[in-house]
Design a protein around this motif. Structure first.
Motif, PDB file in Angstrom:
ATOM      1  N   ASN A  44       0.829  -1.197   0.000  1.00 11.50           N
ATOM      2  CA  ASN A  44       0.000   0.000   0.000  1.00 11.50           C
ATOM      3  C   ASN A  44       0.864   1.248   0.000  1.00 11.50           C
ATOM      4  N   ILE A  45       0.422   2.227  -0.777  1.00 12.73           N
ATOM      5  CA  ILE A  45       1.013   3.562  -0.742  1.00 12.73           C
ATOM      6  C   ILE A  45      -0.134   4.489  -0.354  1.00 12.73           C
ATOM      7  N   VAL A  46      -0.037   5.061   0.855  1.00 13.92           N
ATOM      8  CA  VAL A  46      -1.098   5.881   1.419  1.00 13.92           C
ATOM      9  C   VAL A  46      -0.600   7.314   1.536  1.00 13.92           C
ATOM     10  N   LYS A  47      -1.303   8.214   0.858  1.00 13.47           N
ATOM     11  CA  LYS A  47      -0.923   9.633   0.835  1.00 13.47           C
ATOM     12  C   LYS A  47       0.542   9.803   0.453  1.00 13.47           C
ATOM     13  N   GLY A  48       0.979   9.008  -0.546  1.00 13.05           N
ATOM     14  CA  GLY A  48       2.330   9.113  -1.067  1.00 13.05           C
ATOM     15  C   GLY A  48       3.389   8.365  -0.290  1.00 13.05           C
ATOM     16  N   LYS A  49       3.033   7.747   0.833  1.00 17.03           N
ATOM     17  CA  LYS A  49       4.014   7.031   1.658  1.00 17.03           C
ATOM     18  C   LYS A  49       3.815   5.527   1.515  1.00 17.03           C
ATOM     19  N   ASP A  50       4.888   4.823   1.157  1.00 14.96           N
ATOM     20  CA  ASP A  50       4.847   3.370   1.050  1.00 14.96           C
ATOM     21  C   ASP A  50       4.761   2.801   2.465  1.00 14.96           C
ATOM     22  N   THR A  51       3.636   2.180   2.782  1.00 14.46           N
ATOM     23  CA  THR A  51       3.439   1.617   4.122  1.00 14.46           C
ATOM     24  C   THR A  51       3.900   0.164   4.192  1.00 14.46           C
ATOM     25  N   GLY A  52       4.460  -0.319   3.099  1.00 12.19           N
ATOM     26  CA  GLY A  52       5.018  -1.671   3.089  1.00 12.19           C
ATOM     27  C   GLY A  52       4.030  -2.713   2.626  1.00 12.19           C
ATOM     28  N   ALA A  53       4.533  -3.921   2.531  1.00 16.89           N
ATOM     29  CA  ALA A  53       3.714  -5.058   2.119  1.00 16.89           C
ATOM     30  C   ALA A  53       3.036  -5.647   3.348  1.00 16.89           C
ATOM     31  N   ALA A  54       1.746  -5.875   3.243  1.00 14.36           N
ATOM     32  CA  ALA A  54       0.973  -6.369   4.383  1.00 14.36           C
ATOM     33  C   ALA A  54       0.297  -7.688   4.040  1.00 14.36           C
ATOM     34  N   PRO A  55       0.534  -8.723   4.843  1.00 14.82           N
ATOM     35  CA  PRO A  55      -0.194  -9.985   4.628  1.00 14.82           C
ATOM     36  C   PRO A  55      -1.654  -9.799   5.030  1.00 14.82           C
TER      37      PRO A  55
END
Length: 136
Positions: A44-55
Motif C-alpha cells: 500500500n502507498i497511502v498519501k504518497g508514503k509506502d506503508t510496506g507489504a501487508a499480509p
C-alpha cells in the motif's frame, strides 16, 4: 491501531473513495487460494508514503468474502470462520481485478464500487488493524 470491525458501508463510502481523494495505491504482491478462502500480500502507498507489504487473508462462503483481516490475528478466531466456508475459484480473478483498480489512476472508486457486491458479502466485517493515518 484500529481494532473495531468495519462494515460494507465503511468500505463503500470511506475506504474505496480514499483511493481517489488521496491517490492511494494498492498492489498485489502475492495471492493464493487456501482451503478456507484466500491469502494475499498487498503493498500500500497511502498519501504518497509506502506503508510496506501487508499480509492479509479472507474467508470465503458461497463465492463471497465474508470475513477479512488486513492484519491477521487469532488463529482461533479465524478457525471459527473457516468452519463455514464454501470456496469458489473464480473469486481470485474477481479480487485481483478489484485491487487492480487501486493503481493510483483517477477514477479508482468508479471502477471498484461496481465490483463490491460480486466479491464481498453485504454483512462482511473488515478488520483493518491499521492506523487511520500513515506514520512518518
Amino acid at each position: 491501531i484500529d481494532t473495531e470491525p468495519k462494515d460494507m458501508e465503511w468500505f463503500r463510502n470511506i475506504f474505496i473513495p480514499s483511493f481517489d481523494k488521496d491517490r492511494n495505491v494498492a498492489k498485489i504482491e502475492a495471492l493464493e487460494r487456501t482451503e478456507s478462502g484466500l491469502t494475499t500480500v498487498i503493498r500500500n502507498i497511502v498519501k504518497g508514503k509506502d506503508t510496506g507489504a501487508a499480509p492479509q487473508r479472507g474467508i470465503v462462503k458461497n463465492g463471497r468474502i465474508v470475513y477479512w483481516e488486513a492484519a491477521p490475528g487469532s488463529e482461533v478466531k479465524l478457525q471459527s470462520m473457516v468452519d463455514q466456508v464454501l470456496a469458489e475459484d473464480d473469486l481470485l480473478r474477481k479480487y485481483s481485478a478489484f485491487i487492480e483498480c487501486f493503481n493510483g489512476s483517477p477514477g479508482a472508486a468508479a471502477k471498484a464500487l461496481p465490483m463490491l457486491d460480486a466479491i464481498f458479502d453485504p454483512e462482511i466485517k473488515i478488520y483493518t488493524g491499521i492506523d487511520t493515518e500513515p506514520k512518518d
